[in-house]
Design an enzyme around this catalytic site. Structure first.
Site, PDB file in Angstrom:
ATOM      1  N   LEU A 171    -146.648  -0.816 -18.696  1.00 35.20           N
ATOM      2  CA  LEU A 171    -146.861   0.622 -18.781  1.00 35.20           C
ATOM      3  C   LEU A 171    -148.355   0.872 -18.880  1.00 35.20           C
ATOM      4  O   LEU A 171    -149.087   0.075 -19.477  1.00 35.20           O
ATOM      5  CB  LEU A 171    -146.157   1.210 -20.015  1.00 35.20           C
ATOM      6  CG  LEU A 171    -144.626   1.132 -20.063  1.00 35.20           C
ATOM      7  CD1 LEU A 171    -144.121   1.688 -21.391  1.00 35.20           C
ATOM      8  CD2 LEU A 171    -143.998   1.892 -18.906  1.00 35.20           C
ATOM      9  N   ASP A 172    -148.822   1.987 -18.307  1.00 31.52           N
ATOM     10  CA  ASP A 172    -150.215   2.368 -18.500  1.00 31.52           C
ATOM     11  C   ASP A 172    -150.517   2.433 -19.993  1.00 31.52           C
ATOM     12  O   ASP A 172    -149.640   2.731 -20.803  1.00 31.52           O
ATOM     13  CB  ASP A 172    -150.481   3.749 -17.888  1.00 31.52           C
ATOM     14  CG  ASP A 172    -150.319   3.755 -16.386  1.00 31.52           C
ATOM     15  OD1 ASP A 172    -150.336   2.672 -15.782  1.00 31.52           O
ATOM     16  OD2 ASP A 172    -150.164   4.853 -15.820  1.00 31.52           O
ATOM     17  N   ARG A 173    -151.769   2.198 -20.333  1.00 29.24           N
ATOM     18  CA  ARG A 173    -152.153   2.209 -21.746  1.00 29.24           C
ATOM     19  C   ARG A 173    -151.790   3.526 -22.421  1.00 29.24           C
ATOM     20  O   ARG A 173    -151.337   3.551 -23.570  1.00 29.24           O
ATOM     21  CB  ARG A 173    -153.662   1.957 -21.881  1.00 29.24           C
ATOM     22  CG  ARG A 173    -154.134   1.826 -23.320  1.00 29.24           C
ATOM     23  CD  ARG A 173    -155.550   1.335 -23.378  1.00 29.24           C
ATOM     24  NE  ARG A 173    -156.505   2.322 -22.940  1.00 29.24           N
ATOM     25  CZ  ARG A 173    -157.063   3.234 -23.730  1.00 29.24           C
ATOM     26  NH1 ARG A 173    -156.737   3.286 -25.007  1.00 29.24           N
ATOM     27  NH2 ARG A 173    -157.937   4.095 -23.267  1.00 29.24           N
ATOM     28  N   THR A 175    -149.400   5.589 -21.549  1.00 28.62           N
ATOM     29  CA  THR A 175    -147.979   5.903 -21.412  1.00 28.62           C
ATOM     30  C   THR A 175    -147.193   5.230 -22.529  1.00 28.62           C
ATOM     31  O   THR A 175    -147.408   4.056 -22.823  1.00 28.62           O
ATOM     32  CB  THR A 175    -147.444   5.423 -20.048  1.00 28.62           C
ATOM     33  OG1 THR A 175    -148.216   6.019 -19.009  1.00 28.62           O
ATOM     34  CG2 THR A 175    -145.988   5.809 -19.870  1.00 28.62           C
ATOM     35  N   HIS A 268    -150.049   4.351 -11.339  1.00 26.92           N
ATOM     36  CA  HIS A 268    -150.199   5.766 -11.685  1.00 26.92           C
ATOM     37  C   HIS A 268    -149.375   6.691 -10.782  1.00 26.92           C
ATOM     38  O   HIS A 268    -149.737   7.859 -10.585  1.00 26.92           O
ATOM     39  CB  HIS A 268    -151.668   6.205 -11.648  1.00 26.92           C
ATOM     40  CG  HIS A 268    -152.515   5.556 -12.701  1.00 26.92           C
ATOM     41  ND1 HIS A 268    -153.852   5.837 -12.852  1.00 26.92           N
ATOM     42  CD2 HIS A 268    -152.229   4.638 -13.645  1.00 26.92           C
ATOM     43  CE1 HIS A 268    -154.356   5.109 -13.848  1.00 26.92           C
ATOM     44  NE2 HIS A 268    -153.376   4.373 -14.348  1.00 26.92           N
TER      45      HIS A 268
END
Length: 462
Positions: A171-173, A175, A268
Protein backbone atom coordinates in the site's frame (compact mmCIF):
# COMPACT_ATOMS: atom_id res chain seq x y z
CA UNK A 1 52.06 -11.07 -4.30
CA UNK A 2 51.43 -7.39 -4.82
CA UNK A 3 53.63 -5.06 -6.78
CA UNK A 4 55.05 -2.08 -4.96
CA UNK A 5 52.28 0.35 -4.11
CA UNK A 6 49.52 -1.98 -5.36
CA UNK A 7 46.42 -2.22 -3.18
CA UNK A 8 44.93 -5.62 -2.30
CA UNK A 9 41.21 -6.16 -2.87
CA UNK A 10 39.72 -9.25 -1.21
CA UNK A 11 37.30 -11.45 -3.19
CA UNK A 12 33.62 -10.47 -2.86
CA UNK A 13 31.50 -12.19 -0.23
CA UNK A 14 27.91 -13.16 -0.80
CA UNK A 15 25.47 -10.75 0.78
CA UNK A 16 22.23 -12.04 2.23
CA UNK A 17 19.12 -11.50 0.15
CA UNK A 18 15.46 -11.28 1.01
CA UNK A 19 13.69 -10.10 4.12
CA UNK A 20 15.77 -11.22 7.08
CA UNK A 21 15.57 -8.72 9.90
CA UNK A 22 16.48 -10.01 13.32
CA UNK A 23 17.13 -8.97 16.90
CA UNK A 24 20.31 -7.07 16.00
CA UNK A 25 18.42 -4.88 13.52
CA UNK A 26 15.54 -4.21 15.91
CA UNK A 27 17.99 -3.26 18.68
CA UNK A 28 19.54 -0.44 16.64
CA UNK A 29 17.27 2.10 18.32
CA UNK A 30 13.92 2.49 20.08
CA UNK A 31 10.60 4.28 19.69
CA UNK A 32 9.02 7.00 21.75
CA UNK A 33 5.62 8.66 21.45
CA UNK A 34 4.99 12.39 21.49
CA UNK A 35 2.10 14.56 20.33
CA UNK A 36 0.23 11.70 18.69
CA UNK A 37 3.34 10.66 16.71
CA UNK A 38 5.57 7.61 16.75
CA UNK A 39 9.19 8.74 16.69
CA UNK A 40 12.51 6.96 16.31
CA UNK A 41 15.53 7.97 18.34
CA UNK A 42 18.42 8.86 15.99
CA UNK A 43 20.87 5.99 15.62
CA UNK A 44 24.03 4.88 13.86
CA UNK A 45 23.67 2.83 10.70
CA UNK A 46 26.06 1.32 8.17
CA UNK A 47 25.40 1.83 4.48
CA UNK A 48 27.25 -0.84 2.53
CA UNK A 49 27.92 -1.45 -1.14
CA UNK A 50 30.34 -3.00 -3.55
CA UNK A 51 32.08 -0.70 -6.01
CA UNK A 52 29.84 -0.12 -9.01
CA UNK A 53 31.26 -0.61 -12.47
CA UNK A 54 31.13 3.08 -13.32
CA UNK A 55 33.18 3.89 -10.21
CA UNK A 56 36.15 1.71 -11.15
CA UNK A 57 39.23 3.83 -11.82
CA UNK A 58 37.76 6.90 -10.10
CA UNK A 59 38.82 8.28 -6.76
CA UNK A 60 36.53 7.94 -3.76
CA UNK A 61 36.50 11.73 -3.50
CA UNK A 62 35.30 12.01 -7.10
CA UNK A 63 32.51 9.49 -6.49
CA UNK A 64 31.30 11.35 -3.41
CA UNK A 65 31.44 14.72 -5.15
CA UNK A 66 29.46 13.58 -8.20
CA UNK A 67 27.09 10.89 -6.97
CA UNK A 68 26.45 11.54 -3.28
CA UNK A 69 25.96 15.27 -2.99
CA UNK A 70 23.64 15.10 0.01
CA UNK A 71 26.64 16.20 2.07
CA UNK A 72 29.49 18.63 1.33
CA UNK A 73 32.93 17.17 0.74
CA UNK A 74 34.01 18.58 4.11
CA UNK A 75 31.64 16.08 5.73
CA UNK A 76 33.22 13.11 3.95
CA UNK A 77 36.72 14.29 4.85
CA UNK A 78 35.68 14.62 8.50
CA UNK A 79 33.93 11.24 8.40
CA UNK A 80 37.08 9.60 7.02
CA UNK A 81 39.24 11.16 9.72
CA UNK A 82 36.73 10.00 12.32
CA UNK A 83 36.97 6.41 11.06
CA UNK A 84 33.42 6.25 9.71
CA UNK A 85 34.41 5.44 6.13
CA UNK A 86 35.86 1.98 5.54
CA UNK A 87 37.18 0.40 2.36
CA UNK A 88 37.39 -3.42 2.49
CA UNK A 89 36.86 -3.02 6.25
CA UNK A 90 39.98 -0.86 6.58
CA UNK A 91 39.61 2.81 7.64
CA UNK A 92 39.88 5.19 4.68
CA UNK A 93 42.90 7.40 5.23
CA UNK A 94 42.96 9.10 1.84
CA UNK A 95 39.85 10.02 -0.17
CA UNK A 96 42.04 10.15 -3.28
CA UNK A 97 42.29 6.34 -3.23
CA UNK A 98 41.37 4.92 -6.64
CA UNK A 99 38.54 2.41 -6.56
CA UNK A 100 38.90 -1.10 -7.97
CA UNK A 101 36.44 -3.77 -8.96
CA UNK A 102 35.04 -5.65 -5.91
CA UNK A 103 36.02 -2.89 -3.47
CA UNK A 104 33.61 -2.98 -0.51
CA UNK A 105 32.54 0.36 0.99
CA UNK A 106 31.00 0.93 4.40
CA UNK A 107 29.81 4.32 5.64
CA UNK A 108 28.58 4.79 9.21
CA UNK A 109 26.04 7.59 9.45
CA UNK A 110 23.86 9.15 12.10
CA UNK A 111 20.37 8.41 10.87
CA UNK A 112 17.16 10.36 11.52
CA UNK A 113 13.71 9.09 10.51
CA UNK A 114 10.55 11.15 9.93
CA UNK A 115 7.75 10.65 12.46
CA UNK A 116 4.62 8.67 11.65
CA UNK A 117 1.22 8.50 13.28
CA UNK A 118 1.11 6.88 16.71
CA UNK A 119 -1.97 4.88 15.71
CA UNK A 120 -1.21 1.21 16.45
CA UNK A 121 -1.10 -1.51 13.82
CA UNK A 122 -4.14 -3.70 14.36
CA UNK A 123 -3.71 -7.41 13.58
CA UNK A 124 -6.86 -8.60 11.81
CA UNK A 125 -5.87 -12.23 11.19
CA UNK A 126 -2.90 -14.40 12.12
CA UNK A 127 -2.63 -18.12 11.36
CA UNK A 128 0.00 -20.56 10.13
CA UNK A 129 0.00 -19.06 6.64
CA UNK A 130 -0.63 -15.31 6.80
CA UNK A 131 -0.61 -12.19 8.92
CA UNK A 132 -3.20 -9.59 7.95
CA UNK A 133 -3.07 -6.13 9.51
CA UNK A 134 -4.92 -2.84 9.32
CA UNK A 135 -2.12 -0.46 8.33
CA UNK A 136 -2.31 3.14 9.59
CA UNK A 137 -1.72 5.98 7.17
CA UNK A 138 1.84 7.46 6.96
CA UNK A 139 3.61 4.12 7.56
CA UNK A 140 5.67 2.60 4.73
CA UNK A 141 5.32 -1.16 4.39
CA UNK A 142 9.06 -1.87 4.35
CA UNK A 143 12.32 0.11 4.70
CA UNK A 144 12.74 2.70 1.96
CA UNK A 145 14.28 6.13 1.66
CA UNK A 146 14.53 7.72 5.10
CA UNK A 147 12.29 5.10 6.75
CA UNK A 148 13.56 1.95 8.43
CA UNK A 149 12.25 1.44 11.98
CA UNK A 150 9.12 3.48 11.30
CA UNK A 151 7.82 0.80 8.91
CA UNK A 152 5.22 -1.94 9.19
CA UNK A 153 7.85 -4.69 8.82
CA UNK A 154 9.98 -3.36 11.68
CA UNK A 155 7.10 -2.54 14.04
CA UNK A 156 5.61 -6.02 13.58
CA UNK A 157 9.01 -7.55 14.26
CA UNK A 158 9.86 -5.41 17.27
CA UNK A 159 6.47 -5.18 18.95
CA UNK A 160 4.70 -8.37 17.84
CA UNK A 161 7.66 -10.73 17.28
CA UNK A 162 6.48 -11.36 13.70
CA UNK A 163 9.61 -11.92 11.63
CA UNK A 164 10.62 -13.16 8.18
CA UNK A 165 7.33 -12.05 6.66
CA UNK A 166 6.87 -12.11 2.89
CA UNK A 167 5.23 -9.08 1.27
CA UNK A 168 2.29 -10.12 -0.90
CA UNK A 169 1.13 -6.67 -1.92
CA UNK A 170 1.91 -3.10 -0.92
CA UNK A 171 0.00 0.00 0.00
CA UNK A 172 1.17 3.56 -0.56
CA UNK A 173 2.68 5.05 2.57
CA UNK A 174 -0.26 7.45 2.99
CA UNK A 175 -2.89 4.74 2.29
CA UNK A 176 -4.35 2.82 5.23
CA UNK A 177 -6.15 -0.49 5.40
CA UNK A 178 -5.87 -4.24 4.77
CA UNK A 179 -2.30 -5.40 4.26
CA UNK A 180 -1.35 -9.07 3.88
CA UNK A 181 1.91 -10.87 4.62
CA UNK A 182 2.73 -14.53 3.99
CA UNK A 183 4.62 -16.51 6.60
CA UNK A 184 6.26 -18.83 4.08
CA UNK A 185 7.59 -18.53 0.55
CA UNK A 186 5.13 -21.18 -0.62
CA UNK A 187 2.10 -19.23 0.58
CA UNK A 188 3.53 -16.04 -0.89
CA UNK A 189 3.98 -17.70 -4.27
CA UNK A 190 0.46 -19.13 -4.23
CA UNK A 191 -1.20 -15.81 -3.50
CA UNK A 192 1.13 -13.96 -5.85
CA UNK A 193 -0.09 -16.15 -8.68
CA UNK A 194 -3.64 -15.03 -7.90
CA UNK A 195 -2.48 -11.42 -8.03
CA UNK A 196 -0.79 -11.94 -11.42
CA UNK A 197 -3.86 -13.69 -12.79
CA UNK A 198 -6.01 -10.82 -11.48
CA UNK A 199 -8.01 -13.19 -9.30
CA UNK A 200 -7.59 -10.94 -6.27
CA UNK A 201 -10.55 -8.62 -5.71
CA UNK A 202 -9.66 -5.31 -4.05
CA UNK A 203 -12.07 -2.77 -2.62
CA UNK A 204 -11.04 0.68 -1.41
CA UNK A 205 -12.97 3.59 0.05
CA UNK A 206 -12.02 7.28 -0.13
CA UNK A 207 -13.38 10.77 0.46
CA UNK A 208 -13.13 13.05 -2.57
CA UNK A 209 -13.71 16.68 -3.42
CA UNK A 210 -17.17 17.68 -4.64
CA UNK A 211 -20.31 15.78 -5.61
CA UNK A 212 -19.29 12.54 -7.29
CA UNK A 213 -21.79 11.19 -9.87
CA UNK A 214 -24.45 8.86 -8.45
CA UNK A 215 -24.09 6.36 -11.31
CA UNK A 216 -21.20 3.93 -11.64
CA UNK A 217 -18.12 5.49 -13.24
CA UNK A 218 -15.49 3.43 -15.06
CA UNK A 219 -12.11 5.05 -15.77
CA UNK A 220 -9.69 3.33 -18.15
CA UNK A 221 -7.16 6.11 -18.72
CA UNK A 222 -3.54 4.88 -19.11
CA UNK A 223 -1.13 5.98 -16.40
CA UNK A 224 2.50 7.04 -16.89
CA UNK A 225 5.04 7.32 -14.09
CA UNK A 226 6.60 10.79 -13.90
CA UNK A 227 9.04 9.86 -11.12
CA UNK A 228 9.49 6.48 -9.46
CA UNK A 229 11.66 7.90 -6.70
CA UNK A 230 9.23 10.61 -5.65
CA UNK A 231 6.12 8.67 -6.57
CA UNK A 232 4.30 10.92 -9.04
CA UNK A 233 2.18 9.68 -11.94
CA UNK A 234 -0.18 11.19 -14.48
CA UNK A 235 -2.62 10.15 -17.19
CA UNK A 236 -0.88 9.89 -20.55
CA UNK A 237 -1.55 7.99 -23.81
CA UNK A 238 1.94 6.50 -23.52
CA UNK A 239 1.15 5.05 -20.09
CA UNK A 240 0.08 1.55 -19.11
CA UNK A 241 -3.49 0.30 -19.34
CA UNK A 242 -5.54 0.82 -16.17
CA UNK A 243 -9.11 0.25 -15.12
CA UNK A 244 -10.92 1.45 -12.00
CA UNK A 245 -14.63 1.25 -11.19
CA UNK A 246 -16.08 3.91 -8.88
CA UNK A 247 -19.39 4.01 -7.03
CA UNK A 248 -20.54 6.86 -4.79
CA UNK A 249 -21.59 5.84 -1.28
CA UNK A 250 -22.57 9.21 0.23
CA UNK A 251 -22.39 12.99 -0.24
CA UNK A 252 -22.46 15.54 2.59
CA UNK A 253 -22.83 18.70 0.51
CA UNK A 254 -19.09 19.28 0.15
CA UNK A 255 -17.33 15.95 -0.25
CA UNK A 256 -18.27 12.43 -1.36
CA UNK A 257 -17.37 8.99 -0.06
CA UNK A 258 -16.57 6.72 -3.00
CA UNK A 259 -16.04 2.97 -3.27
CA UNK A 260 -13.16 2.08 -5.61
CA UNK A 261 -12.64 -1.26 -7.36
CA UNK A 262 -9.25 -1.28 -9.13
CA UNK A 263 -9.08 -3.97 -11.80
CA UNK A 264 -5.38 -3.38 -12.41
CA UNK A 265 -2.64 -2.55 -9.95
CA UNK A 266 -0.76 0.46 -11.27
CA UNK A 267 1.12 2.88 -9.08
CA UNK A 268 -1.26 5.45 -7.53
CA UNK A 269 -3.99 4.23 -9.87
CA UNK A 270 -7.01 5.22 -7.76
CA UNK A 271 -5.57 8.62 -6.85
CA UNK A 272 -4.61 9.48 -10.44
CA UNK A 273 -7.96 8.37 -11.90
CA UNK A 274 -9.88 10.40 -9.30
CA UNK A 275 -7.76 13.44 -10.13
CA UNK A 276 -8.47 12.92 -13.84
CA UNK A 277 -12.22 12.74 -13.10
CA UNK A 278 -12.04 16.08 -11.28
CA UNK A 279 -12.65 14.59 -7.83
CA UNK A 280 -9.24 14.20 -6.18
CA UNK A 281 -8.98 12.79 -2.68
CA UNK A 282 -9.67 15.62 -0.24
CA UNK A 283 -6.27 15.65 1.46
CA UNK A 284 -4.07 13.99 -1.15
CA UNK A 285 -0.61 15.58 -0.66
CA UNK A 286 0.32 15.02 -4.33
CA UNK A 287 -2.72 14.91 -6.60
CA UNK A 288 -4.81 17.63 -4.95
CA UNK A 289 -2.24 20.40 -5.16
CA UNK A 290 -2.28 23.74 -7.00
CA UNK A 291 0.95 22.70 -8.73
CA UNK A 292 -1.15 20.78 -11.26
CA UNK A 293 -2.79 23.98 -12.46
CA UNK A 294 -6.14 25.73 -11.92
CA UNK A 295 -8.08 22.51 -12.65
CA UNK A 296 -5.69 20.42 -10.54
CA UNK A 297 -5.13 17.93 -13.36
CA UNK A 298 -8.78 17.36 -14.23
CA UNK A 299 -9.12 15.74 -17.64
CA UNK A 300 -5.35 15.29 -17.80
CA UNK A 301 -4.82 19.03 -18.38
CA UNK A 302 -1.55 19.99 -16.73
CA UNK A 303 0.16 22.46 -19.11
CA UNK A 304 3.56 21.71 -17.52
CA UNK A 305 6.47 19.50 -18.43
CA UNK A 306 7.31 16.75 -15.97
CA UNK A 307 10.27 18.78 -14.72
CA UNK A 308 8.12 21.89 -14.23
CA UNK A 309 5.49 19.83 -12.42
CA UNK A 310 7.97 18.38 -9.94
CA UNK A 311 9.48 21.81 -9.29
CA UNK A 312 6.01 23.26 -8.73
CA UNK A 313 5.24 20.50 -6.22
CA UNK A 314 8.49 21.30 -4.40
CA UNK A 315 7.65 24.99 -4.26
CA UNK A 316 4.12 24.42 -2.98
CA UNK A 317 5.19 21.99 -0.25
CA UNK A 318 8.07 24.21 0.78
CA UNK A 319 5.72 27.19 1.14
CA UNK A 320 3.51 25.07 3.38
CA UNK A 321 6.53 23.58 5.19
CA UNK A 322 4.99 20.18 4.53
CA UNK A 323 7.53 18.46 2.29
CA UNK A 324 8.53 16.12 5.09
CA UNK A 325 5.02 14.66 5.07
CA UNK A 326 5.96 13.00 1.78
CA UNK A 327 9.04 11.44 3.35
CA UNK A 328 11.25 13.04 0.71
CA UNK A 329 13.50 16.04 0.43
CA UNK A 330 13.78 18.86 -2.05
CA UNK A 331 16.97 17.36 -3.48
CA UNK A 332 15.10 14.09 -4.08
CA UNK A 333 12.53 15.90 -6.17
CA UNK A 334 15.09 17.95 -8.04
CA UNK A 335 17.20 14.91 -8.84
CA UNK A 336 14.15 13.08 -10.10
CA UNK A 337 13.28 16.00 -12.33
CA UNK A 338 16.76 15.81 -13.80
CA UNK A 339 16.58 12.04 -14.17
CA UNK A 340 12.96 11.25 -14.90
CA UNK A 341 13.92 8.16 -16.89
CA UNK A 342 14.25 6.07 -13.78
CA UNK A 343 14.78 2.92 -15.77
CA UNK A 344 18.32 4.18 -16.29
CA UNK A 345 19.01 4.47 -12.59
CA UNK A 346 22.68 3.65 -13.01
CA UNK A 347 23.24 7.06 -14.53
CA UNK A 348 21.69 9.05 -11.72
CA UNK A 349 24.07 11.29 -9.87
CA UNK A 350 22.14 13.15 -7.21
CA UNK A 351 19.56 10.64 -6.14
CA UNK A 352 20.58 8.13 -3.48
CA UNK A 353 19.10 4.61 -3.72
CA UNK A 354 16.53 3.58 -1.15
CA UNK A 355 17.58 1.40 1.74
CA UNK A 356 16.84 -2.07 0.38
CA UNK A 357 15.77 -5.07 2.39
CA UNK A 358 19.20 -6.69 2.36
CA UNK A 359 20.90 -3.45 3.43
CA UNK A 360 23.29 -3.58 0.48
CA UNK A 361 22.89 0.10 -0.09
CA UNK A 362 24.84 3.20 -0.99
CA UNK A 363 27.84 4.48 0.94
CA UNK A 364 26.19 7.78 1.84
CA UNK A 365 22.89 8.39 3.57
CA UNK A 366 20.27 10.68 2.10
CA UNK A 367 19.83 13.01 5.07
CA UNK A 368 19.03 16.21 3.26
CA UNK A 369 16.88 18.90 4.78
CA UNK A 370 13.64 19.37 2.80
CA UNK A 371 13.35 23.00 3.80
CA UNK A 372 16.88 24.10 2.99
CA UNK A 373 18.81 24.16 -0.24
CA UNK A 374 22.06 25.56 1.13
CA UNK A 375 23.47 22.52 2.93
CA UNK A 376 26.14 21.91 0.34
CA UNK A 377 27.07 25.58 0.51
CA UNK A 378 27.67 25.44 4.29
CA UNK A 379 31.03 23.70 4.83
CA UNK A 380 31.43 21.85 8.10
CA UNK A 381 34.25 22.85 10.39
CA UNK A 382 35.74 19.40 10.36
CA UNK A 383 38.58 20.18 12.77
CA UNK A 384 36.26 21.27 15.58
CA UNK A 385 33.91 18.40 14.87
CA UNK A 386 36.72 15.88 15.04
CA UNK A 387 37.99 17.42 18.24
CA UNK A 388 34.58 16.73 19.71
CA UNK A 389 34.61 13.22 18.30
CA UNK A 390 37.94 12.45 19.90
CA UNK A 391 36.39 13.21 23.29
CA UNK A 392 33.69 10.62 22.64
CA UNK A 393 34.79 7.15 23.68
CA UNK A 394 32.32 5.27 21.52
CA UNK A 395 30.27 6.08 18.45
CA UNK A 396 27.03 5.45 20.25
CA UNK A 397 27.83 7.38 23.44
CA UNK A 398 26.75 10.82 22.29
CA UNK A 399 25.33 13.40 24.64
CA UNK A 400 21.62 13.34 25.39
CA UNK A 401 19.39 16.35 25.39
CA UNK A 402 16.05 16.28 27.15
CA UNK A 403 13.01 17.00 25.00
CA UNK A 404 9.62 18.44 25.71
CA UNK A 405 8.24 15.34 27.42
CA UNK A 406 11.24 14.27 29.45
CA UNK A 407 12.96 10.91 29.26
CA UNK A 408 10.98 9.56 26.30
CA UNK A 409 12.09 12.33 23.94
CA UNK A 410 15.85 12.36 24.56
CA UNK A 411 17.83 12.39 21.32
CA UNK A 412 21.40 11.52 20.51
CA UNK A 413 23.47 14.38 19.21
CA UNK A 414 26.24 13.72 16.76
CA UNK A 415 28.91 16.34 16.02
CA UNK A 416 29.11 15.47 12.30
CA UNK A 417 25.38 15.12 11.65
CA UNK A 418 23.70 17.91 9.67
CA UNK A 419 20.24 16.71 10.80
CA UNK A 420 21.22 17.17 14.46
CA UNK A 421 21.72 20.88 13.78
CA UNK A 422 18.24 21.31 12.30
CA UNK A 423 15.07 21.92 14.27
CA UNK A 424 12.04 20.60 12.44
CA UNK A 425 8.42 21.33 13.11
CA UNK A 426 6.52 18.09 13.61
CA UNK A 427 3.51 17.41 11.38
CA UNK A 428 0.22 17.07 13.17
CA UNK A 429 -1.32 13.56 13.31
CA UNK A 430 -4.12 14.88 11.09
CA UNK A 431 -1.62 15.84 8.38
CA UNK A 432 -0.39 12.25 8.27
CA UNK A 433 -3.79 10.81 7.36
CA UNK A 434 -4.97 10.61 3.76
CA UNK A 435 -8.59 9.65 3.09
CA UNK A 436 -7.88 6.47 1.12
CA UNK A 437 -8.38 3.09 2.77
CA UNK A 438 -8.04 -0.53 1.58
CA UNK A 439 -11.30 -1.95 2.90
CA UNK A 440 -11.36 -5.52 1.56
CA UNK A 441 -9.13 -8.06 -0.17
CA UNK A 442 -10.69 -11.27 -1.48
CA UNK A 443 -8.96 -14.23 -3.11
CA UNK A 444 -9.92 -17.74 -4.15
CA UNK A 445 -9.65 -19.08 -0.59
CA UNK A 446 -9.80 -16.00 1.64
CA UNK A 447 -11.47 -12.69 2.32
CA UNK A 448 -10.13 -10.07 4.72
CA UNK A 449 -11.92 -6.88 5.72
CA UNK A 450 -11.25 -3.95 8.02
CA UNK A 451 -13.65 -1.54 9.65
CA UNK A 452 -14.83 1.50 7.75
CA UNK A 453 -12.62 4.45 8.77
CA UNK A 454 -14.21 7.24 10.77
CA UNK A 455 -13.80 9.81 7.96
CA UNK A 456 -15.83 7.55 5.61
CA UNK A 457 -18.95 7.55 7.78
CA UNK A 458 -21.98 9.20 6.22
CA UNK A 459 -22.51 11.56 9.18
CA UNK A 460 -18.81 12.50 9.46
CA UNK A 461 -17.99 16.23 9.43
CA UNK A 462 -14.72 18.01 8.77
Amino acid sequence: RLAAGERYVPPPRKLSTGVSFGAAHFAETSYYFEGGLRKVRPYYFDFRTYCKGRWVGRSLLNVFSTEFRAQPLAYYRAAARAGRLRLNEEPVRDLDVVLKNNDFLRNTVHRHEPPVTAQPIQILVEDDEVVVVDKPSSLPVHPCGRFRHNTVIFILGKEHDLKELHTIHRLDRMTSGVLMFAKTAEVSKRIDEQVRERQLEKEYVCRVVGEFPEHEVVCEEPILVVSYKVGVCRVDPKGKFCKTIFQRLSYNGKTSVVKCLPRTGRMHQIRVHLQYLGHPIVNDPIYNMEAWGPDRGKGGKIDKTDEELLKALVKEHCSKQSLDILGISEEDLNSSAENKDCGNSSDRTQSVPADPINENSCPAEDTKDPERTDIAACPLTSDSNLETLEKTKELGSCENQDGQTGEKSSEEKDPLCVECKITRQDPSPKELVMYLHALRYKGAEFEYCSKMPEWAMEDWEE
